[in-house]
Design a protein around this motif. Structure first.
Motif, PDB file in Angstrom:
ATOM      1  N   GLY A  34       0.832  -1.199   0.000  1.00 46.39           N
ATOM      2  CA  GLY A  34       0.000   0.000   0.000  1.00 46.39           C
ATOM      3  C   GLY A  34       0.865   1.247   0.000  1.00 46.39           C
ATOM      4  N   ASP A  35       0.279   2.330  -0.495  1.00 45.82           N
ATOM      5  CA  ASP A  35       1.039   3.572  -0.653  1.00 45.82           C
ATOM      6  C   ASP A  35       1.473   4.177   0.681  1.00 45.82           C
ATOM      7  OD1 ASP A  35       0.479   3.175  -3.286  1.00 45.82           O
ATOM      8  OD2 ASP A  35      -1.079   4.722  -3.434  1.00 45.82           O
ATOM      9  N   TYR A  36       0.731   3.885   1.739  1.00 45.95           N
ATOM     10  CA  TYR A  36       1.046   4.495   3.034  1.00 45.95           C
ATOM     11  C   TYR A  36       1.633   3.497   4.019  1.00 45.95           C
ATOM     12  CZ  TYR A  36      -1.805   8.036   0.819  1.00 45.95           C
ATOM     13  OH  TYR A  36      -2.313   8.933  -0.081  1.00 45.95           O
TER      14      TYR A  36
ATOM     15  N   MET B 249       4.330  -1.768  -6.321  1.00 49.49           N
ATOM     16  CA  MET B 249       3.016  -1.616  -6.935  1.00 49.49           C
ATOM     17  C   MET B 249       3.077  -1.820  -8.448  1.00 49.49           C
ATOM     18  SD  MET B 249       1.011  -1.229  -4.419  1.00 49.49           S
ATOM     19  CE  MET B 249      -0.478  -0.250  -4.218  1.00 49.49           C
TER      20      MET B 249
ATOM     21  N   ASN C  19       0.343  -4.742  -4.343  1.00 48.44           N
ATOM     22  CA  ASN C  19       0.134  -5.058  -5.768  1.00 48.44           C
ATOM     23  C   ASN C  19      -1.051  -6.027  -5.975  1.00 48.44           C
ATOM     24  OD1 ASN C  19       0.538  -6.510  -8.295  1.00 48.44           O
ATOM     25  ND2 ASN C  19       2.531  -5.498  -8.415  1.00 48.44           N
TER      26      ASN C  19
ATOM     27  N   GLY D 119      -4.848   0.584  -3.063  1.00 50.46           N
ATOM     28  CA  GLY D 119      -3.455   1.020  -2.935  1.00 50.46           C
ATOM     29  C   GLY D 119      -3.280   2.164  -1.943  1.00 50.46           C
ATOM     30  N   ILE D 120      -4.296   3.024  -1.873  1.00 53.55           N
ATOM     31  CA  ILE D 120      -4.171   4.193  -0.994  1.00 53.55           C
ATOM     32  C   ILE D 120      -4.791   3.929   0.378  1.00 53.55           C
ATOM     33  CG2 ILE D 120      -4.035   5.924  -2.841  1.00 53.55           C
ATOM     34  CD1 ILE D 120      -7.093   6.420  -2.302  1.00 53.55           C
TER      35      ILE D 120
END
Lengths: 312, 312
Positions: A10-12, A68, A104, A281-282
């Protein structure tokens, strides 16, 4: 019960994931354990920063991460020590009862199918999304991208597994299953929907209410919205763009608030032999928290066993 | 110039249609004549009610009407004296330069193909819709329902005709053409989009910018959004349901206002040998007025001739 969570996806990540796990922990019952999979050197300082007792979690240390943008199949095979690969390996061995990641998505789909395998009798596992209903409550749309091309019998199976998820995990009694189409009439459609309609009509395993249209996503016509993954992915992204638009424009509304994917956790993968959830993802801490609760619900309701029984 | 308008088609016909024609008349130049096709016994009293000089219009009296629910092909063949059949007959004979109706869309598509015929070289005529762009201006999406199943070469042709419409009628210079898909990467897609992508890339007749996603409908990525009629119809109806939602919720916003189909007239049929516009069933006087202006623009820009030339 062991609920597996990828801390690196994940992005965070890892911050949001760790915060989400802490929030979920407060809501779990004794015996419901969260297993954090990821770089413990990164996780432990975050926990002490937050003043959280690290003994509440279990840990599996991993050093690789699947990015990702990586090619799913290649990443899964070339990074056996990544948090996603290790998570699926533990799931396969029965050391986890579920596995969730906001990493991913492709690697998550591939990992699920490679490790715990497709439920015997299921042609193609699929990816679902939860959609808010205008009158309150939720619906389920599937497939939203795992299968860009579908055959009619695959869509019928989506109806079966979607109906089981809606009934068991979402507690919708006798869920109404609708087929996304370009008109409500029985004889409307493209070749795929025309061939699917009679099969769904004859299927005794769910409550088929017929064709529904693009405008019916948020109304009460159907609880379970079945479509091929191409159509579902496009509808989902179009709907998301509207939600983002209302946020950017500062348009406050109870319905639009319920659009927030964070409230639902992630997208369940249905049709594999274990509960698997793919997060956005976010994913924020709230989203991660809800993925964990959603994992717990998929385990306690015995959804996978019910799907297996339906295809025996 | 003779702009043909079906006075009997649409949920609010004939009142809304007559009012729309009156409004359009004020905006037309000398030499741009509106021909009203329908029951003159119903039209004339409406004109005198509104204090409008009936000599401003031309009339073709018809007594049959094709209902909204009628089977298109059957209705066209069994009701030769209906306003739609008569309108297409006049268009075929060159006694009209364009024909617009808010009546039975299927009958309009069938009538167009049966009467003025498909442009030589075009595989399948299609139906477009105008979409508002967040940053201002408009885009064009096609096909939105005339062709539920499309082959790759058909989608390429949609790119060509859509680009010509955007450039000539919408005055968008070198319009960006995007292919609706489930990812931006070249190798993403279902079988149809995967096969279409290289054909579009190789096509020199429009400015192909690659794949776009469901979330890109309202942004600046593409001016012309190409998809099969199944996907386009579902996207259109989903987008409309959002617009209706914002209206019902009283959410006022400049962008949502521009969603109002009334402002754009109707859906042009592209790929037939004359300008044909299909209005929304619920066409208001404003929508009818704009259908007439849109008809005029399709005539004056020589769009059909340009499409014919592109396929020579």
């Amino acid at each position: 019960m062991k609920i597996g969570l990828d801390i690196m996806g994940g992005d965070y990540a890892p911050e949001a994931n760790v915060s989400g796990a802490i929030a979920a922990h407060q809501l779990l019952s004794p015996g419901e354990h969260i297993v954090l999979i990821g770089d413990t050197h990164q996780i432990k300082p975050l926990l002490s920063e937050k003043g959280f007792n690290p003994d509440h979690f279990e840990y599996v240390h991993t050093e690789e991460v699947i990015g990702m943008g990586e090619h799913p199949t290649r990443a899964i095979s070339q990074k056996p020590n990544s948090s996603i690969s290790v998570g699926f390996n533990l799931l396969k061995q029965g050391k986890l009862d579920s596995f969730a990641s906001a990493g991913n998505s492709g690697a998550m789909m591939v990992g699920a199918v490679f490790s715990v395998k497709t439920v015997p009798g299921i042609i193609r596992p699929c990816l679902c999304t939860i959609v808010p209903k205008l009158a309150g409550g939720m619906g389920l749309m599937l497939d939203v991208g795992a299968n860009a091309d579908c055959k009619p019998d695959v869509l019928v199976q989506f109806g079966i597994v979607g109906s089981l998820y809606a009934e068991n995990v979402m507690h919708i009694s006798n869920p109404k299953v609708g087929l996304i189409n370009i008109g409500e009439e029985d004889e409307k459609g493209n070749m795929l929907s025309l061939a699917t309609f009679p099969l769904m009509k004859d299927c005794s395993q769910f409550n088929f209410i017929g064709n529904i249209e693009g405008r019916d996503l948020f109304n009460e016509k159907a609880d379970v919205i079945v479509c091929d993954g191409f159509t579902g992915n496009i509808m989902l992204k179009l709907a998301e763009s509207f939600y983002i638009m209302t946020i950017k424009k500062g348009l406050k509304d109870e319905f639009f608030d319920r659009f927030n994917y964070e409230n639902y956790g992630g997208s369940p993968v249905l049709g594999v032999n274990a509960p698997v959830i793919i997060g956005h993802g976010i994913s924020s801490p709230t989203a991660v928290k809800n993925m964990i609760l959603q994992s717990r619900d998929m385990i306690t309701t015995g959804l996978v066993e019910k799907i297996q029984a339906a295809f025996k």
